[in-house]
Design an enzyme around this catalytic site. Sequence first.
Site, PDB file in Angstrom:
ATOM      1  N   LYS A  50      14.222  28.808  48.734  1.00 44.62           N
ATOM      2  CA  LYS A  50      13.892  29.978  49.563  1.00 44.62           C
ATOM      3  C   LYS A  50      14.336  29.767  51.003  1.00 44.62           C
ATOM      4  CE  LYS A  50      10.357  31.337  46.441  1.00 44.62           C
ATOM      5  NZ  LYS A  50       9.066  30.947  45.897  1.00 44.62           N
ATOM      6  N   GLN A  94       2.996  29.362  47.634  1.00 46.83           N
ATOM      7  CA  GLN A  94       3.583  28.894  46.381  1.00 46.83           C
ATOM      8  C   GLN A  94       2.482  28.568  45.371  1.00 46.83           C
ATOM      9  OE1 GLN A  94       7.268  28.481  46.516  1.00 46.83           O
ATOM     10  NE2 GLN A  94       6.853  28.768  44.362  1.00 46.83           N
ATOM     11  N   ASP A 117       5.551  38.950  47.965  1.00 49.53           N
ATOM     12  CA  ASP A 117       5.543  38.610  46.531  1.00 49.53           C
ATOM     13  C   ASP A 117       4.993  39.775  45.706  1.00 49.53           C
ATOM     14  OD1 ASP A 117       6.575  36.244  45.595  1.00 49.53           O
ATOM     15  OD2 ASP A 117       4.829  35.041  46.149  1.00 49.53           O
TER      16      ASP A 117
END
Length: 280
Positions: A50, A94, A117
Amino acid sequence: MPAVRMDGKALAAKIKEQVRREVEKMERRPGLAVILVGDNPAARTYAGGKKRDCEQCGVYSEEYLLPGGTSQEELLELVSDLNEREDIDGILVQHPLPEGLNEKEVLLAIRPDKDIDCFHPFNMGRLTLGEPGFRPCTPAGVMRLLEEYGIDPAGKRCVIVGRSNIVGKPQALMMMEKNATVTVCHTKTRDLKAECRQAEILISAAGQLGLISGDMIREGAVVIDVATNRDGQGRLRGDVVEAEAEAKAAYLTPVPGGVGPMTRAMLMENTLLAARRHGK
Ligand code: NAP
Protein backbone atom coordinates in the site's frame (compact mmCIF):
# COMPACT_ATOMS: atom_id res chain seq x y z
CA MET A 1 -10.65 -22.04 -26.96
CA PRO A 2 -8.81 -21.39 -23.70
CA ALA A 3 -10.31 -18.78 -21.40
CA VAL A 4 -9.34 -15.13 -21.75
CA ARG A 5 -7.20 -14.26 -18.74
CA MET A 6 -8.44 -11.08 -17.10
CA ASP A 7 -5.33 -9.05 -16.41
CA GLY A 8 -5.91 -7.32 -13.08
CA LYS A 9 -2.30 -6.25 -12.85
CA ALA A 10 -2.46 -4.26 -16.09
CA LEU A 11 -5.83 -2.69 -15.27
CA ALA A 12 -4.69 -1.78 -11.74
CA ALA A 13 -1.61 -0.04 -13.20
CA LYS A 14 -3.88 1.93 -15.55
CA ILE A 15 -6.19 2.97 -12.69
CA LYS A 16 -3.29 4.00 -10.45
CA GLU A 17 -1.90 6.11 -13.30
CA GLN A 18 -5.32 7.80 -13.61
CA VAL A 19 -5.30 8.48 -9.85
CA ARG A 20 -1.77 9.90 -10.11
CA ARG A 21 -2.87 12.31 -12.84
CA GLU A 22 -5.85 13.46 -10.75
CA VAL A 23 -3.67 13.91 -7.67
CA GLU A 24 -1.23 16.00 -9.70
CA LYS A 25 -4.00 18.51 -10.37
CA MET A 26 -4.89 18.89 -6.67
CA GLU A 27 -3.61 21.77 -4.58
CA ARG A 28 -3.29 19.60 -1.47
CA ARG A 29 -2.50 15.95 -1.96
CA PRO A 30 -4.56 13.14 -0.43
CA GLY A 31 -3.23 11.46 2.70
CA LEU A 32 -3.58 7.87 3.88
CA ALA A 33 -2.69 6.43 7.29
CA VAL A 34 -2.11 2.69 7.61
CA ILE A 35 -2.11 1.16 11.10
CA LEU A 36 -0.61 -2.24 11.74
CA VAL A 37 -0.62 -3.84 15.18
CA GLY A 38 1.68 -6.74 16.05
CA ASP A 39 4.20 -8.64 14.01
CA ASN A 40 2.19 -10.35 11.28
CA PRO A 41 4.56 -10.84 8.28
CA ALA A 42 1.70 -11.17 5.75
CA ALA A 43 0.05 -7.98 7.03
CA ARG A 44 3.42 -6.19 6.83
CA THR A 45 3.78 -7.25 3.20
CA TYR A 46 0.28 -5.90 2.41
CA ALA A 47 1.04 -2.64 4.21
CA GLY A 48 4.32 -2.33 2.28
CA GLY A 49 2.41 -2.77 -0.97
CA LYS A 50 0.00 0.00 0.00
CA LYS A 51 2.90 2.32 0.77
CA ARG A 52 4.33 1.68 -2.71
CA ASP A 53 0.90 2.31 -4.27
CA CYS A 54 0.71 5.66 -2.45
CA GLU A 55 4.17 6.61 -3.73
CA GLN A 56 3.17 5.71 -7.29
CA CYS A 57 -0.05 7.76 -7.05
CA GLY A 58 1.49 10.77 -5.32
CA VAL A 59 -0.58 10.13 -2.19
CA TYR A 60 0.98 11.14 1.13
CA SER A 61 1.16 8.13 3.45
CA GLU A 62 1.96 7.40 7.06
CA GLU A 63 2.53 3.94 8.43
CA TYR A 64 2.03 3.12 12.10
CA LEU A 65 3.70 -0.13 13.11
CA LEU A 66 2.45 -0.66 16.65
CA PRO A 67 3.76 -3.38 18.98
CA GLY A 68 1.61 -6.45 19.67
CA GLY A 69 1.07 -5.28 23.25
CA THR A 70 -0.72 -2.07 22.18
CA SER A 71 -3.84 -1.51 24.27
CA GLN A 72 -7.33 -0.84 22.95
CA GLU A 73 -7.17 2.66 24.44
CA GLU A 74 -3.87 3.47 22.71
CA LEU A 75 -5.21 2.26 19.37
CA LEU A 76 -8.45 4.22 19.75
CA GLU A 77 -6.49 7.33 20.70
CA LEU A 78 -4.41 7.06 17.52
CA VAL A 79 -7.55 6.62 15.40
CA SER A 80 -9.11 9.62 17.12
CA ASP A 81 -6.02 11.79 16.40
CA LEU A 82 -6.03 10.73 12.75
CA ASN A 83 -9.77 11.43 12.51
CA GLU A 84 -9.05 15.07 13.39
CA ARG A 85 -6.10 15.61 11.05
CA GLU A 86 -6.81 17.53 7.87
CA ASP A 87 -3.84 16.07 5.99
CA ILE A 88 -5.17 12.53 6.49
CA ASP A 89 -8.16 11.60 4.29
CA GLY A 90 -8.21 7.84 4.77
CA ILE A 91 -7.50 5.57 7.74
CA LEU A 92 -6.86 1.91 7.29
CA VAL A 93 -6.44 -0.55 10.13
CA GLN A 94 -4.87 -3.77 8.92
CA HIS A 95 -6.88 -6.84 9.96
CA PRO A 96 -6.81 -9.17 11.79
CA LEU A 97 -5.87 -7.35 15.00
CA PRO A 98 -4.06 -9.36 17.68
CA GLU A 99 -6.22 -11.20 20.19
CA GLY A 100 -7.48 -9.03 23.00
CA LEU A 101 -8.20 -6.04 20.78
CA ASN A 102 -11.81 -5.31 19.87
CA GLU A 103 -11.90 -5.01 16.05
CA LYS A 104 -15.51 -3.90 15.94
CA GLU A 105 -14.91 -1.01 18.31
CA VAL A 106 -11.86 0.14 16.31
CA LEU A 107 -13.79 -0.06 13.06
CA LEU A 108 -16.63 2.00 14.51
CA ALA A 109 -14.15 4.61 15.74
CA ILE A 110 -12.94 5.45 12.22
CA ARG A 111 -14.85 8.46 10.92
CA PRO A 112 -17.06 7.25 8.05
CA ASP A 113 -15.68 9.92 5.70
CA LYS A 114 -12.18 8.45 6.26
CA ASP A 115 -13.28 4.81 6.09
CA ILE A 116 -11.70 4.09 2.70
CA ASP A 117 -11.94 0.31 3.29
CA CYS A 118 -15.74 0.79 3.51
CA PHE A 119 -16.11 -1.50 6.53
CA HIS A 120 -18.02 0.99 8.72
CA PRO A 121 -21.76 0.23 9.08
CA PHE A 122 -22.56 3.73 7.81
CA ASN A 123 -20.82 3.05 4.49
CA MET A 124 -22.06 -0.54 4.28
CA GLY A 125 -25.55 0.85 4.89
CA ARG A 126 -25.17 3.29 2.01
CA LEU A 127 -24.08 0.45 -0.25
CA THR A 128 -27.09 -1.59 0.84
CA LEU A 129 -29.41 1.32 0.07
CA GLY A 130 -27.75 1.91 -3.31
CA GLU A 131 -26.50 5.36 -2.26
CA PRO A 132 -23.25 6.66 -3.77
CA GLY A 133 -20.06 6.59 -1.70
CA PHE A 134 -17.19 4.32 -0.85
CA ARG A 135 -17.39 0.75 -2.05
CA PRO A 136 -15.41 -2.11 -0.45
CA CYS A 137 -12.19 -2.45 -2.45
CA THR A 138 -12.21 -6.14 -3.39
CA PRO A 139 -15.76 -6.41 -4.76
CA ALA A 140 -15.33 -3.00 -6.40
CA GLY A 141 -12.20 -4.33 -8.10
CA VAL A 142 -14.18 -7.30 -9.42
CA MET A 143 -16.83 -4.96 -10.86
CA ARG A 144 -14.15 -2.90 -12.61
CA LEU A 145 -12.57 -6.00 -14.12
CA LEU A 146 -15.96 -7.07 -15.51
CA GLU A 147 -16.50 -3.60 -16.94
CA GLU A 148 -13.03 -3.54 -18.52
CA TYR A 149 -13.72 -6.80 -20.35
CA GLY A 150 -17.16 -5.66 -21.53
CA ILE A 151 -19.04 -8.15 -19.34
CA ASP A 152 -22.44 -6.75 -18.38
CA PRO A 153 -23.92 -8.60 -15.36
CA ALA A 154 -27.48 -7.49 -16.25
CA GLY A 155 -29.82 -10.46 -16.40
CA LYS A 156 -26.99 -12.98 -15.86
CA ARG A 157 -26.98 -15.71 -13.25
CA CYS A 158 -24.22 -14.87 -10.78
CA VAL A 159 -23.12 -17.32 -8.11
CA ILE A 160 -20.88 -16.07 -5.30
CA VAL A 161 -19.11 -18.56 -3.05
CA GLY A 162 -18.59 -16.84 0.32
CA ARG A 163 -20.71 -14.48 2.41
CA SER A 164 -18.17 -12.50 4.41
CA ASN A 165 -18.76 -8.86 5.23
CA ILE A 166 -15.73 -7.75 3.24
CA VAL A 167 -16.18 -9.80 0.06
CA GLY A 168 -19.21 -12.06 -0.50
CA LYS A 169 -21.96 -9.89 0.99
CA PRO A 170 -20.97 -6.57 -0.63
CA GLN A 171 -20.20 -8.41 -3.87
CA ALA A 172 -23.77 -9.73 -3.93
CA LEU A 173 -25.14 -6.21 -3.39
CA MET A 174 -22.97 -4.77 -6.13
CA MET A 175 -23.93 -7.50 -8.59
CA MET A 176 -27.61 -6.90 -7.77
CA GLU A 177 -27.05 -3.19 -8.33
CA LYS A 178 -25.93 -4.18 -11.84
CA ASN A 179 -29.06 -6.29 -12.31
CA ALA A 180 -27.55 -9.76 -12.05
CA THR A 181 -29.62 -12.59 -10.56
CA VAL A 182 -27.54 -13.50 -7.55
CA THR A 183 -27.08 -16.67 -5.50
CA VAL A 184 -24.77 -16.63 -2.47
CA CYS A 185 -23.24 -19.94 -1.35
CA HIS A 186 -21.49 -20.82 1.92
CA THR A 187 -20.54 -23.84 4.00
CA LYS A 188 -24.19 -24.76 4.62
CA THR A 189 -25.09 -24.74 0.92
CA ARG A 190 -26.50 -28.20 0.15
CA ASP A 191 -25.11 -28.78 -3.33
CA LEU A 192 -22.34 -26.34 -4.16
CA LYS A 193 -21.50 -28.03 -7.45
CA ALA A 194 -25.08 -27.77 -8.75
CA GLU A 195 -25.27 -24.09 -7.74
CA CYS A 196 -21.92 -23.26 -9.37
CA ARG A 197 -22.82 -25.05 -12.59
CA GLN A 198 -25.71 -22.60 -13.03
CA ALA A 199 -23.39 -19.61 -12.96
CA GLU A 200 -22.77 -17.44 -15.98
CA ILE A 201 -20.59 -15.40 -13.65
CA LEU A 202 -18.95 -17.41 -10.86
CA ILE A 203 -17.13 -15.51 -8.12
CA SER A 204 -15.27 -17.62 -5.59
CA ALA A 205 -14.15 -16.11 -2.29
CA ALA A 206 -14.04 -19.13 0.01
CA GLY A 207 -10.32 -19.32 0.71
CA GLN A 208 -10.24 -23.08 -0.02
CA LEU A 209 -7.50 -24.26 -2.34
CA GLY A 210 -8.93 -26.28 -5.25
CA LEU A 211 -12.57 -25.90 -4.14
CA ILE A 212 -13.77 -25.04 -7.65
CA SER A 213 -12.94 -27.85 -10.08
CA GLY A 214 -13.62 -27.85 -13.82
CA ASP A 215 -16.82 -29.91 -13.48
CA MET A 216 -18.36 -27.14 -11.34
CA ILE A 217 -17.98 -24.59 -14.12
CA ARG A 218 -20.57 -23.95 -16.78
CA GLU A 219 -19.27 -23.90 -20.36
CA GLY A 220 -18.48 -20.29 -21.34
CA ALA A 221 -18.74 -18.88 -17.80
CA VAL A 222 -16.86 -15.88 -16.44
CA VAL A 223 -14.85 -17.15 -13.47
CA ILE A 224 -13.51 -14.69 -10.92
CA ASP A 225 -11.18 -16.09 -8.29
CA VAL A 226 -10.93 -13.76 -5.30
CA ALA A 227 -9.20 -16.16 -2.93
CA THR A 228 -5.56 -16.15 -1.91
CA ASN A 229 -4.36 -19.52 -0.66
CA ARG A 230 -0.89 -21.05 -0.43
CA ASP A 231 -0.31 -24.40 -2.11
CA GLY A 232 2.08 -27.14 -0.89
CA GLN A 233 5.04 -25.26 -2.38
CA GLY A 234 4.03 -21.99 -0.76
CA ARG A 235 2.82 -20.48 -4.04
CA LEU A 236 -0.14 -18.13 -4.14
CA ARG A 237 -3.22 -19.86 -5.54
CA GLY A 238 -6.96 -19.22 -5.60
CA ASP A 239 -9.98 -21.46 -5.02
CA VAL A 240 -10.24 -22.40 -8.68
CA VAL A 241 -8.29 -25.25 -10.29
CA GLU A 242 -6.91 -23.02 -13.02
CA ALA A 243 -5.88 -25.70 -15.52
CA GLU A 244 -9.39 -27.23 -15.44
CA ALA A 245 -11.18 -23.89 -15.49
CA GLU A 246 -9.22 -22.71 -18.51
CA ALA A 247 -10.81 -25.34 -20.72
CA LYS A 248 -14.38 -24.49 -19.64
CA ALA A 249 -14.53 -20.78 -18.89
CA ALA A 250 -14.70 -17.93 -21.39
CA TYR A 251 -12.95 -15.55 -18.97
CA LEU A 252 -10.81 -16.30 -15.95
CA THR A 253 -8.87 -14.22 -13.42
CA PRO A 254 -5.41 -15.59 -12.60
CA VAL A 255 -4.06 -15.84 -9.06
CA PRO A 256 -1.82 -13.94 -8.61
CA GLY A 257 -2.40 -11.03 -10.98
CA GLY A 258 -6.20 -10.95 -11.05
CA VAL A 259 -8.32 -9.52 -8.22
CA GLY A 260 -5.44 -8.82 -5.78
CA PRO A 261 -3.91 -5.84 -7.63
CA MET A 262 -7.42 -4.49 -8.29
CA THR A 263 -8.16 -4.35 -4.56
CA ARG A 264 -5.13 -2.13 -4.05
CA ALA A 265 -6.03 0.11 -7.00
CA MET A 266 -9.55 0.58 -5.61
CA LEU A 267 -8.05 1.65 -2.29
CA MET A 268 -6.22 4.43 -4.12
CA GLU A 269 -9.47 5.48 -5.82
CA ASN A 270 -11.29 5.55 -2.50
CA THR A 271 -8.50 7.68 -1.01
CA LEU A 272 -8.85 10.10 -3.91
CA LEU A 273 -12.63 10.19 -3.40
CA ALA A 274 -12.17 10.89 0.33
CA ALA A 275 -9.74 13.73 -0.43
CA ARG A 276 -12.15 15.28 -2.94
CA ARG A 277 -14.90 15.15 -0.35
CA HIS A 278 -12.57 16.91 2.06
CA GLY A 279 -12.31 19.76 -0.43
CA LYS A 280 -8.82 18.97 -1.75
P1 NAP B 1 -13.87 -15.53 5.17
O1 NAP B 1 -14.31 -14.44 6.05
O2 NAP B 1 -13.13 -16.69 5.73
O3 NAP B 1 -15.15 -16.08 4.39
C1 NAP B 1 -15.11 -17.22 3.59
C2 NAP B 1 -16.49 -17.53 3.12
O4 NAP B 1 -16.43 -18.66 2.26
C3 NAP B 1 -17.48 -17.85 4.23
O5 NAP B 1 -18.71 -17.24 3.96
C4 NAP B 1 -17.57 -19.36 4.18
O6 NAP B 1 -18.87 -19.86 4.55
C5 NAP B 1 -17.35 -19.64 2.70
N1 NAP B 1 -16.75 -20.97 2.51
C6 NAP B 1 -15.59 -21.44 3.02
N2 NAP B 1 -15.40 -22.72 2.64
C7 NAP B 1 -16.45 -23.06 1.87
C8 NAP B 1 -16.83 -24.25 1.20
N3 NAP B 1 -16.07 -25.36 1.26
N4 NAP B 1 -17.97 -24.24 0.52
C9 NAP B 1 -18.76 -23.14 0.45
N5 NAP B 1 -18.45 -21.97 1.07
C10 NAP B 1 -17.31 -21.94 1.78
O7 NAP B 1 -12.94 -15.00 4.01
P2 NAP B 1 -12.90 -13.56 3.24
O8 NAP B 1 -12.27 -12.56 4.11
O9 NAP B 1 -14.21 -13.30 2.61
O10 NAP B 1 -11.86 -13.93 2.10
C11 NAP B 1 -12.12 -14.99 1.20
C12 NAP B 1 -10.89 -15.28 0.39
O11 NAP B 1 -10.57 -14.16 -0.40
C13 NAP B 1 -9.63 -15.56 1.20
O12 NAP B 1 -8.82 -16.47 0.51
C14 NAP B 1 -8.94 -14.22 1.26
O13 NAP B 1 -7.56 -14.33 1.45
C15 NAP B 1 -9.27 -13.70 -0.10
N6 NAP B 1 -9.27 -12.24 -0.22
C16 NAP B 1 -8.58 -11.74 -1.26
C17 NAP B 1 -8.57 -10.39 -1.47
C18 NAP B 1 -7.84 -9.87 -2.64
O14 NAP B 1 -7.58 -8.69 -2.72
N7 NAP B 1 -7.53 -10.74 -3.62
C19 NAP B 1 -9.24 -9.54 -0.59
C20 NAP B 1 -9.96 -10.09 0.46
C21 NAP B 1 -9.98 -11.46 0.63
P3 NAP B 1 -19.50 -19.68 6.03
O15 NAP B 1 -19.99 -18.27 6.08
O16 NAP B 1 -20.59 -20.65 6.08
O17 NAP B 1 -18.37 -19.96 6.98
